[in-house]
Design an enzyme around this catalytic site. Sequence first.
Site, PDB file in Angstrom:
ATOM      1  CG  ASN A 153     -26.879   1.943  23.296  1.00  0.00           C
ATOM      2  OD1 ASN A 153     -27.039   1.086  24.155  1.00  0.00           O
ATOM      3  ND2 ASN A 153     -27.761   2.898  23.062  1.00  0.00           N
ATOM      4  CG  ASN A 154     -18.535   2.113  21.286  1.00  0.00           C
ATOM      5  OD1 ASN A 154     -18.110   0.965  21.180  1.00  0.00           O
ATOM      6  ND2 ASN A 154     -17.923   3.145  20.759  1.00  0.00           N
ATOM      7  CG  ASP A 172     -17.019  13.126  26.051  1.00  0.00           C
ATOM      8  OD1 ASP A 172     -17.465  12.407  25.149  1.00  0.00           O
ATOM      9  OD2 ASP A 172     -16.838  14.346  25.904  1.00  0.00           O
TER      10      ASP A 172
HETATM   11  P1  IMP Z   1     -16.344   9.188  22.860  1.00  0.00           P
HETATM   12  O1  IMP Z   1     -16.650  10.580  23.280  1.00  0.00           O
HETATM   13  O2  IMP Z   1     -15.807   8.353  23.949  1.00  0.00           O
HETATM   14  O3  IMP Z   1     -17.484   8.533  22.157  1.00  0.00           O
HETATM   15  O4  IMP Z   1     -15.172   9.230  21.807  1.00  0.00           O
HETATM   16  C1  IMP Z   1     -14.960  10.333  21.000  1.00  0.00           C
HETATM   17  C2  IMP Z   1     -14.144   9.951  19.801  1.00  0.00           C
HETATM   18  O5  IMP Z   1     -12.905   9.417  20.206  1.00  0.00           O
HETATM   19  C3  IMP Z   1     -14.790   8.926  18.860  1.00  0.00           C
HETATM   20  O6  IMP Z   1     -14.523   9.295  17.534  1.00  0.00           O
HETATM   21  C4  IMP Z   1     -14.101   7.655  19.137  1.00  0.00           C
HETATM   22  O7  IMP Z   1     -13.980   6.877  18.000  1.00  0.00           O
HETATM   23  C5  IMP Z   1     -12.745   8.137  19.613  1.00  0.00           C
HETATM   24  N1  IMP Z   1     -12.288   7.190  20.622  1.00  0.00           N
HETATM   25  C6  IMP Z   1     -12.774   7.004  21.871  1.00  0.00           C
HETATM   26  N2  IMP Z   1     -12.121   6.010  22.482  1.00  0.00           N
HETATM   27  C7  IMP Z   1     -11.207   5.559  21.570  1.00  0.00           C
HETATM   28  C8  IMP Z   1     -10.248   4.518  21.602  1.00  0.00           C
HETATM   29  O8  IMP Z   1     -10.074   3.774  22.578  1.00  0.00           O
HETATM   30  N3  IMP Z   1      -9.506   4.367  20.490  1.00  0.00           N
HETATM   31  C9  IMP Z   1      -9.641   5.147  19.383  1.00  0.00           C
HETATM   32  N4  IMP Z   1     -10.528   6.113  19.298  1.00  0.00           N
HETATM   33  C10 IMP Z   1     -11.317   6.316  20.397  1.00  0.00           C
END
Ligand code: IMP
Length: 192
Positions: free
Chosen positions: A9-10, A69
């Site tokens: 939902n991001n 992820d």
């Molecule tokens: P997720 O598992 O993809 O939700 O991301 C894990 C963590 O990495 C979260 O704190 C996000 O903010 C960070 N993150 C994921 N993708 C990016 C990106 O493209 N830029 C900066 N931080 C990211």
Amino acid sequence: MMTICFATNNVHKLEEVRSALGPDFCLLSLHEIGCLQELPETGTTLEANALQKAQFVFHHYNIPCFADDTGLETLALAGAPGVDSAHYAGPQRSATDNIALLLKNLEGKNNRKARFKTILAWVEPTQQILFEGIVPGEILEKPRGNMGFGYDPVFLPEGYSKTFAEMDMAEKNSISHRARALEKLLEFLKSR
Ligand code: IMP
């Protein structure tokens, strides 16, 4: 047109992926398929978490689905924050707090090499596949820029003079870890 779900939902990620996918796909978010609950994410690796989320959606909502992820891995901190990137500084999942802790933990370290790694897990009735996207770079000593999200203001991708947070979405999309993993998923989907 193929209808698929991206298990997130991001809004930042949805926008990024929608613009990369183009008109051949109808991309639905979790909210749009009626999934309002928190997805299970109890793995200890990016791979396990991505697969767990995509499998959950596929089994409960019966729609081809992919989940991602992502982790930021630093060399000087033995791969941290890695799979803990989202809640590195605590359960409040604050990007500001996460960046502050990362900069504190890197204080005095000469090696500031880092990489963003995305794992995309695709799950459909007949198969499940993992795709990986990596962007190497380094962690700056101070944040720069106010676009993007998460660790973007302190991540300088290798070969560029702008941080991810100083790039507009199109520019970041053209080189991002998620875009690289997505490219592989797209190639797979379009080859069938
Ligand atoms: P997720 O598992 O993809 O939700 O991301 C894990 C963590 O990495 C979260 O704190 C996000 O903010 C960070 N993150 C994921 N993708 C990016 C990106 O493209 N830029 C900066 N931080 C990211």
